[in-house]
Motif scaffolding. Structure first.
Motif, PDB file in Angstrom:
ATOM      1  N   CYS A  56      38.267  33.405  34.139  1.00 48.66           N
ATOM      2  CA  CYS A  56      38.688  34.715  33.644  1.00 48.66           C
ATOM      3  C   CYS A  56      37.514  35.656  33.393  1.00 48.66           C
ATOM      4  O   CYS A  56      37.675  36.866  33.463  1.00 48.66           O
ATOM      5  CB  CYS A  56      39.502  34.548  32.363  1.00 48.66           C
ATOM      6  SG  CYS A  56      41.059  33.685  32.653  1.00 48.66           S
ATOM      7  N   TYR A  57      36.340  35.117  33.086  1.00 47.64           N
ATOM      8  CA  TYR A  57      35.164  35.966  32.876  1.00 47.64           C
ATOM      9  C   TYR A  57      33.939  35.264  33.437  1.00 47.64           C
ATOM     10  O   TYR A  57      33.989  34.098  33.822  1.00 47.64           O
ATOM     11  CB  TYR A  57      34.966  36.281  31.381  1.00 47.64           C
ATOM     12  CG  TYR A  57      34.533  35.077  30.575  1.00 47.64           C
ATOM     13  CD1 TYR A  57      33.185  34.755  30.437  1.00 47.64           C
ATOM     14  CD2 TYR A  57      35.467  34.251  29.972  1.00 47.64           C
ATOM     15  CE1 TYR A  57      32.783  33.640  29.710  1.00 47.64           C
ATOM     16  CE2 TYR A  57      35.074  33.145  29.247  1.00 47.64           C
ATOM     17  CZ  TYR A  57      33.736  32.846  29.114  1.00 47.64           C
ATOM     18  OH  TYR A  57      33.346  31.751  28.404  1.00 47.64           O
ATOM     19  N   GLY A  73      35.178  36.069  36.880  1.00 50.05           N
ATOM     20  CA  GLY A  73      35.202  37.459  36.461  1.00 50.05           C
ATOM     21  C   GLY A  73      35.865  38.369  37.476  1.00 50.05           C
ATOM     22  O   GLY A  73      36.988  38.113  37.927  1.00 50.05           O
ATOM     23  N   GLN A  74      35.156  39.417  37.853  1.00 49.71           N
ATOM     24  CA  GLN A  74      35.715  40.412  38.759  1.00 49.71           C
ATOM     25  C   GLN A  74      36.171  39.795  40.072  1.00 49.71           C
ATOM     26  O   GLN A  74      37.227  40.148  40.595  1.00 49.71           O
ATOM     27  CB  GLN A  74      34.688  41.514  39.031  1.00 49.71           C
ATOM     28  CG  GLN A  74      35.236  42.620  39.911  1.00 49.71           C
ATOM     29  CD  GLN A  74      34.228  43.711  40.196  1.00 49.71           C
ATOM     30  OE1 GLN A  74      33.046  43.580  39.889  1.00 49.71           O
ATOM     31  NE2 GLN A  74      34.694  44.793  40.776  1.00 49.71           N
ATOM     32  N   TRP A  77      39.695  38.191  39.466  1.00 50.60           N
ATOM     33  CA  TRP A  77      40.770  39.156  39.249  1.00 50.60           C
ATOM     34  C   TRP A  77      41.076  39.938  40.519  1.00 50.60           C
ATOM     35  O   TRP A  77      42.234  40.216  40.825  1.00 50.60           O
ATOM     36  CB  TRP A  77      40.431  40.088  38.085  1.00 50.60           C
ATOM     37  CG  TRP A  77      40.392  39.340  36.796  1.00 50.60           C
ATOM     38  CD1 TRP A  77      39.284  38.976  36.087  1.00 50.60           C
ATOM     39  CD2 TRP A  77      41.507  38.805  36.082  1.00 50.60           C
ATOM     40  NE1 TRP A  77      39.651  38.258  34.971  1.00 50.60           N
ATOM     41  CE2 TRP A  77      41.002  38.137  34.942  1.00 50.60           C
ATOM     42  CE3 TRP A  77      42.880  38.820  36.286  1.00 50.60           C
ATOM     43  CZ2 TRP A  77      41.817  37.504  34.017  1.00 50.60           C
ATOM     44  CZ3 TRP A  77      43.700  38.187  35.356  1.00 50.60           C
ATOM     45  CH2 TRP A  77      43.171  37.540  34.240  1.00 50.60           C
ATOM     46  N   GLU A  78      40.036  40.271  41.279  1.00 52.88           N
ATOM     47  CA  GLU A  78      40.262  40.963  42.544  1.00 52.88           C
ATOM     48  C   GLU A  78      40.968  40.048  43.545  1.00 52.88           C
ATOM     49  O   GLU A  78      41.865  40.477  44.267  1.00 52.88           O
ATOM     50  CB  GLU A  78      38.929  41.440  43.132  1.00 52.88           C
ATOM     51  CG  GLU A  78      39.082  42.226  44.409  1.00 52.88           C
ATOM     52  CD  GLU A  78      37.765  42.750  44.951  1.00 52.88           C
ATOM     53  OE1 GLU A  78      37.794  43.294  46.074  1.00 52.88           O
ATOM     54  OE2 GLU A  78      36.717  42.616  44.275  1.00 52.88           O
ATOM     55  N   TYR A  87      39.698  44.027  36.766  1.00 51.88           N
ATOM     56  CA  TYR A  87      38.939  43.377  35.699  1.00 51.88           C
ATOM     57  C   TYR A  87      38.655  44.355  34.559  1.00 51.88           C
ATOM     58  O   TYR A  87      38.948  44.068  33.403  1.00 51.88           O
ATOM     59  CB  TYR A  87      37.640  42.820  36.275  1.00 51.88           C
ATOM     60  CG  TYR A  87      36.852  42.011  35.287  1.00 51.88           C
ATOM     61  CD1 TYR A  87      35.591  42.427  34.881  1.00 51.88           C
ATOM     62  CD2 TYR A  87      37.363  40.851  34.763  1.00 51.88           C
ATOM     63  CE1 TYR A  87      34.860  41.693  33.975  1.00 51.88           C
ATOM     64  CE2 TYR A  87      36.646  40.109  33.860  1.00 51.88           C
ATOM     65  CZ  TYR A  87      35.390  40.527  33.460  1.00 51.88           C
ATOM     66  OH  TYR A  87      34.671  39.795  32.548  1.00 51.88           O
ATOM     67  N   THR A  88      38.124  45.500  34.866  1.00 48.59           N
ATOM     68  CA  THR A  88      37.824  46.458  33.801  1.00 48.59           C
ATOM     69  C   THR A  88      39.081  47.123  33.270  1.00 48.59           C
ATOM     70  O   THR A  88      39.142  47.488  32.104  1.00 48.59           O
ATOM     71  CB  THR A  88      36.819  47.524  34.277  1.00 48.59           C
ATOM     72  OG1 THR A  88      37.319  48.129  35.473  1.00 48.59           O
ATOM     73  CG2 THR A  88      35.467  46.910  34.548  1.00 48.59           C
ATOM     74  N   ILE A  91      40.427  44.374  30.835  1.00 51.66           N
ATOM     75  CA  ILE A  91      39.515  43.919  29.789  1.00 51.66           C
ATOM     76  C   ILE A  91      39.266  44.992  28.743  1.00 51.66           C
ATOM     77  O   ILE A  91      39.254  44.719  27.549  1.00 51.66           O
ATOM     78  CB  ILE A  91      38.178  43.435  30.400  1.00 51.66           C
ATOM     79  CG1 ILE A  91      38.414  42.192  31.250  1.00 51.66           C
ATOM     80  CG2 ILE A  91      37.131  43.181  29.333  1.00 51.66           C
ATOM     81  CD1 ILE A  91      39.059  41.036  30.517  1.00 51.66           C
TER      82      ILE A  91
END
Length: 145
Positions: A56-57, A73-74, A77-78, A87-88, A91
């Motif tokens: 997740c991160y 992370g990104q 999620w992508e 992601y942003t 978050i």
């Protein structure tokens, strides 16, 4: 989690971050991936099965681990959303909510500590604030009358 994308069957194990487990836990995840791949290839005749450790991160700039992909992370999620900015987008609001909840928690926690301290002092301290250890021992160990 399991899904199909671009004619590939993905099996995903979601973990919090990149350093989530020790070597035996990672081996177990790989064993589980291998069993799942074998079952999927047998039951669905799907030859293109890819295992993903989704975090997740965090970051991992070498996602190909041989037996599986590690997407953090990104990248993770992508991968699951096809949205580079997800992601942003998720978050940032979570951060605001967490801060608000944390402030409320701290306030309530302080109240509980104050009530506990008052009750403890009334029940187990003398008028000068010294702990009456005999009362503590009796509370913990004395037989009921």
């Amino acid at each position: 989690m399991e899904f199909e994308k671009d004619l590939v069957r993905y099996i995903v194990s979601i973990k919090s971050g990149p350093n989530w487990g020790n070597s035996s836990q990672i081996r177990r995840m790989i064993d589980n991936f291998n069993r799942a791949k074998k079952i999927l290839r047998t039951n669905t005749f799907s030859t293109n099965v890819v295992a993903v450790n989704g975090c997740c991160y965090g970051k991992d700039d070498q996602p190909d681990k041989g037996d599986y992909l590690k997407l953090c992370g990104q990248r993770f999620w992508e991968f699951i959303s096809d949205n580079e900015g997800l992601y942003t987008e998720i978050i940032e609001p979570i951060g605001y909510t967490a801060k608000e909840n944390n402030e409320q928690f701290e306030e309530e926690y302080g109240k509980v500590i104050n009530r506990f301290t008052l009750e403890f002092m009334q029940s187990f301290c003398d008028t000068e604030g010294q702990i009456d250890w005999q009362k503590i021992v009796q509370l913990n160990s004395a037989k009921k009358l």
